[in-house]
Scaffold this motif. Structure first.
Motif, PDB file in Angstrom:
ATOM      1  N   ILE A 156      34.851  34.566  18.179  1.00  0.00           N
ATOM      2  CA  ILE A 156      35.822  35.167  17.273  1.00  0.00           C
ATOM      3  C   ILE A 156      35.254  36.498  16.794  1.00  0.00           C
ATOM      4  CG2 ILE A 156      34.991  34.058  15.137  1.00  0.00           C
ATOM      5  CD1 ILE A 156      38.031  33.530  14.538  1.00  0.00           C
ATOM      6  N   ARG A 157      36.119  37.498  16.664  1.00  0.00           N
ATOM      7  CA  ARG A 157      35.691  38.856  16.293  1.00  0.00           C
ATOM      8  C   ARG A 157      34.530  39.314  17.209  1.00  0.00           C
ATOM      9  NH1 ARG A 157      37.759  36.758  11.249  1.00  0.00           N
ATOM     10  NH2 ARG A 157      35.906  35.487  10.989  1.00  0.00           N
ATOM     11  N   TRP A 158      33.301  39.435  16.663  1.00  0.00           N
ATOM     12  CA  TRP A 158      32.160  39.901  17.463  1.00  0.00           C
ATOM     13  C   TRP A 158      31.118  38.811  17.660  1.00  0.00           C
ATOM     14  CZ3 TRP A 158      31.978  44.800  19.554  1.00  0.00           C
ATOM     15  CH2 TRP A 158      32.958  45.689  19.083  1.00  0.00           C
ATOM     16  N   GLU A 159      31.436  37.604  17.204  1.00  0.00           N
ATOM     17  CA  GLU A 159      30.417  36.560  17.208  1.00  0.00           C
ATOM     18  C   GLU A 159      30.825  35.369  18.071  1.00  0.00           C
ATOM     19  OE1 GLU A 159      27.911  35.729  13.631  1.00  0.00           O
ATOM     20  OE2 GLU A 159      28.893  33.775  13.754  1.00  0.00           O
ATOM     21  N   GLY A 160      29.883  34.922  18.876  1.00  0.00           N
ATOM     22  CA  GLY A 160      30.135  33.765  19.722  1.00  0.00           C
ATOM     23  C   GLY A 160      29.067  32.712  19.512  1.00  0.00           C
ATOM     24  N   GLN A 161      29.411  31.478  19.823  1.00  0.00           N
ATOM     25  CA  GLN A 161      28.431  30.401  19.701  1.00  0.00           C
ATOM     26  C   GLN A 161      28.637  29.381  20.808  1.00  0.00           C
ATOM     27  OE1 GLN A 161      29.505  29.224  15.707  1.00  0.00           O
ATOM     28  NE2 GLN A 161      30.541  27.425  16.503  1.00  0.00           N
ATOM     29  N   ILE A 162      27.563  28.698  21.110  1.00  0.00           N
ATOM     30  CA  ILE A 162      27.623  27.716  22.185  1.00  0.00           C
ATOM     31  C   ILE A 162      26.641  26.594  21.909  1.00  0.00           C
ATOM     32  CG2 ILE A 162      26.124  29.307  23.513  1.00  0.00           C
ATOM     33  CD1 ILE A 162      27.114  27.841  26.026  1.00  0.00           C
ATOM     34  N   SER A 163      27.039  25.376  22.252  1.00  0.00           N
ATOM     35  CA  SER A 163      26.114  24.250  22.231  1.00  0.00           C
ATOM     36  C   SER A 163      26.534  23.217  23.266  1.00  0.00           C
ATOM     37  CB  SER A 163      26.062  23.597  20.850  1.00  0.00           C
ATOM     38  OG  SER A 163      24.998  22.653  20.836  1.00  0.00           O
ATOM     39  N   THR A 164      25.582  22.364  23.607  1.00  0.00           N
ATOM     40  CA  THR A 164      25.842  21.258  24.529  1.00  0.00           C
ATOM     41  C   THR A 164      25.568  19.954  23.794  1.00  0.00           C
ATOM     42  OG1 THR A 164      25.246  22.590  26.438  1.00  0.00           O
ATOM     43  CG2 THR A 164      25.107  20.204  26.711  1.00  0.00           C
ATOM     44  N   TYR A 165      26.507  19.037  23.896  1.00  0.00           N
ATOM     45  CA  TYR A 165      26.341  17.727  23.263  1.00  0.00           C
ATOM     46  C   TYR A 165      26.252  16.690  24.369  1.00  0.00           C
ATOM     47  CZ  TYR A 165      27.973  20.546  19.388  1.00  0.00           C
ATOM     48  OH  TYR A 165      28.107  21.541  18.455  1.00  0.00           O
ATOM     49  N   ASP A 166      25.035  16.365  24.735  1.00  0.00           N
ATOM     50  CA  ASP A 166      24.861  15.416  25.845  1.00  0.00           C
ATOM     51  C   ASP A 166      24.818  14.001  25.272  1.00  0.00           C
ATOM     52  OD1 ASP A 166      24.327  13.946  28.027  1.00  0.00           O
ATOM     53  OD2 ASP A 166      22.607  15.137  28.703  1.00  0.00           O
ATOM     54  N   PHE A 167      25.996  13.399  25.165  1.00  0.00           N
ATOM     55  CA  PHE A 167      26.106  12.099  24.506  1.00  0.00           C
ATOM     56  C   PHE A 167      25.526  10.968  25.346  1.00  0.00           C
ATOM     57  CE2 PHE A 167      29.818  14.385  22.497  1.00  0.00           C
ATOM     58  CZ  PHE A 167      29.186  14.567  21.284  1.00  0.00           C
ATOM     59  N   SER A 168      25.103  11.289  26.570  1.00  0.00           N
ATOM     60  CA  SER A 168      24.434  10.257  27.358  1.00  0.00           C
ATOM     61  C   SER A 168      23.029  10.017  26.803  1.00  0.00           C
ATOM     62  CB  SER A 168      24.361  10.669  28.836  1.00  0.00           C
ATOM     63  OG  SER A 168      23.509  11.784  28.991  1.00  0.00           O
ATOM     64  N   LYS A 169      22.526  10.980  26.012  1.00  0.00           N
ATOM     65  CA  LYS A 169      21.216  10.816  25.378  1.00  0.00           C
ATOM     66  C   LYS A 169      21.407  10.250  23.974  1.00  0.00           C
ATOM     67  CE  LYS A 169      18.790  13.955  28.320  1.00  0.00           C
ATOM     68  NZ  LYS A 169      19.859  14.244  29.231  1.00  0.00           N
ATOM     69  N   LYS A 170      20.455   9.456  23.542  1.00  0.00           N
ATOM     70  CA  LYS A 170      20.609   8.750  22.265  1.00  0.00           C
ATOM     71  C   LYS A 170      20.331   9.644  21.068  1.00  0.00           C
ATOM     72  CE  LYS A 170      20.055   3.960  23.507  1.00  0.00           C
ATOM     73  NZ  LYS A 170      19.192   2.814  23.593  1.00  0.00           N
ATOM     74  N   GLU A 171      20.965   9.312  19.950  1.00  0.00           N
ATOM     75  CA  GLU A 171      20.680   9.932  18.644  1.00  0.00           C
ATOM     76  C   GLU A 171      20.876  11.448  18.638  1.00  0.00           C
ATOM     77  OE1 GLU A 171      20.181   8.190  15.801  1.00  0.00           O
ATOM     78  OE2 GLU A 171      20.625   6.505  17.122  1.00  0.00           O
ATOM     79  N   GLN A 172      21.842  11.920  19.396  1.00  0.00           N
ATOM     80  CA  GLN A 172      22.132  13.349  19.375  1.00  0.00           C
ATOM     81  C   GLN A 172      23.134  13.660  18.278  1.00  0.00           C
ATOM     82  OE1 GLN A 172      20.500  15.559  21.078  1.00  0.00           O
ATOM     83  NE2 GLN A 172      19.353  13.818  21.854  1.00  0.00           N
ATOM     84  N   PRO A 173      22.991  14.828  17.633  1.00  0.00           N
ATOM     85  CA  PRO A 173      24.046  15.247  16.719  1.00  0.00           C
ATOM     86  C   PRO A 173      25.322  15.565  17.516  1.00  0.00           C
ATOM     87  CG  PRO A 173      22.409  16.986  16.985  1.00  0.00           C
ATOM     88  CD  PRO A 173      21.902  15.812  17.745  1.00  0.00           C
TER      89      PRO A 173
END
Ligand SMILES: [Zn+2]
Length: 253
Positions: A156-173
């Protein structure tokens, strides 16, 4: 199921096969993977093109929206001839020119939980390229339930963000640990209202494509981390994500 790469595939994907982290086996793995891309807009455009060019075996493209003139500033998988055409259909047409081997399914309806679950169950990875919070929370919740990896990008505007949520691994946010759902906040601020600089979508979408490839090959990803890019200063920051013990999506074990 593809058991081996033919000569044409060896040539086409040669620059991948040269990489130690991918190699012949990795490329063969990608050829047998199924990936769903939700949203064929600014992020979905580079994501879909790179997933196809990189040799992912099967793609499912999901978008109920149609191409508009104002999309063409940043949604490069579409073009002037496709204005009025459904975005998933338009994206499929572009992919068919790029790589005829890619099997492409299109879904042109807005999906409720049960239909989206059906999609998530049948895919190895989901790419969140949507532009609204409701869809993001829905994808996060259902991917968490089915332990399907989710690669999420936003710009959005000039800022971008990215993350990966690998739910196959335990106790991930999860995504909702990072962005708790607050009442009385505008839930759907998107670049439609706020503006976005065109190439930022290319940067974040390309990063999502890299994350997807690595996740499918079990290489290190941004799992548990968030990367934020400021296009004005070109600063890139990375944060560790913390699991929220009160998160309504992922705390109920
Ligand atoms: Zn959570």
């Amino acid at each position: 199921m593809i058991n081996e790469l033919n000569d044409e595939q060896l040539e086409r994907y040669g620059r991948h096969i040269l990489l130690d982290e991918i190699g012949y086996e990795g490329q063969l793995t990608l050829a047998n993977k199924r990936v769903a891309i939700v949203g064929l807009g600014g992020l979905g455009s580079p994501v879909a093109l790179y997933m196809a060019s990189a040799g992912i075996g099967e793609l499912t493209l999901i978008d109920f929206d149609s191409v508009e003139l104002s999309n063409l500033q940043r949604q490069l998988i579409h073009n002037e001839q496709r204005i009025g055409v459904n975005k998933a259909i338009s994206a499929k047409q572009s992919i068919s020119i790029l790589n005829q081997e890619t099997r492409v399914n299109t879904i042109t309806d807005k999906l409720d939980d049960s239909k989206l679950e059906e999609v998530i169950i049948h895919h190895d990875l989901i790419l969140d390229c949507t532009d609204n919070f409701d869809s993001r929370y829905q994808l996060n919740r259902l991917c968490y339930q089915h332990k399907t990896p989710l690669v999420s990008g936003a710009a959005i505007r000039w800022e971008g963000q990215i993350s990966t949520y690998d739910f196959s691994k335990k106790e991930q946010p999860c995504y909702q640990c990072l962005f708790p759902r607050k009442i009385n906040t505008p839930s759907n601020e998107s670049c439609t209202q706020s503006g976005v600089v065109a190439p930022l979508l290319g940067i974040i979408g390309s990063m999502q494509a890299i994350e997807a490839i690595k996740c499918l090959l079990n290489l290190p990803t941004l799992n548990g981390k968030l990367t934020i890019i400021d296009g004005l200063t070109m600063q890139i920051r990375q944060f560790n994500l913390i699991k929220d013990p009160n998160c309504p999506t992922c705390n109920n074990k």
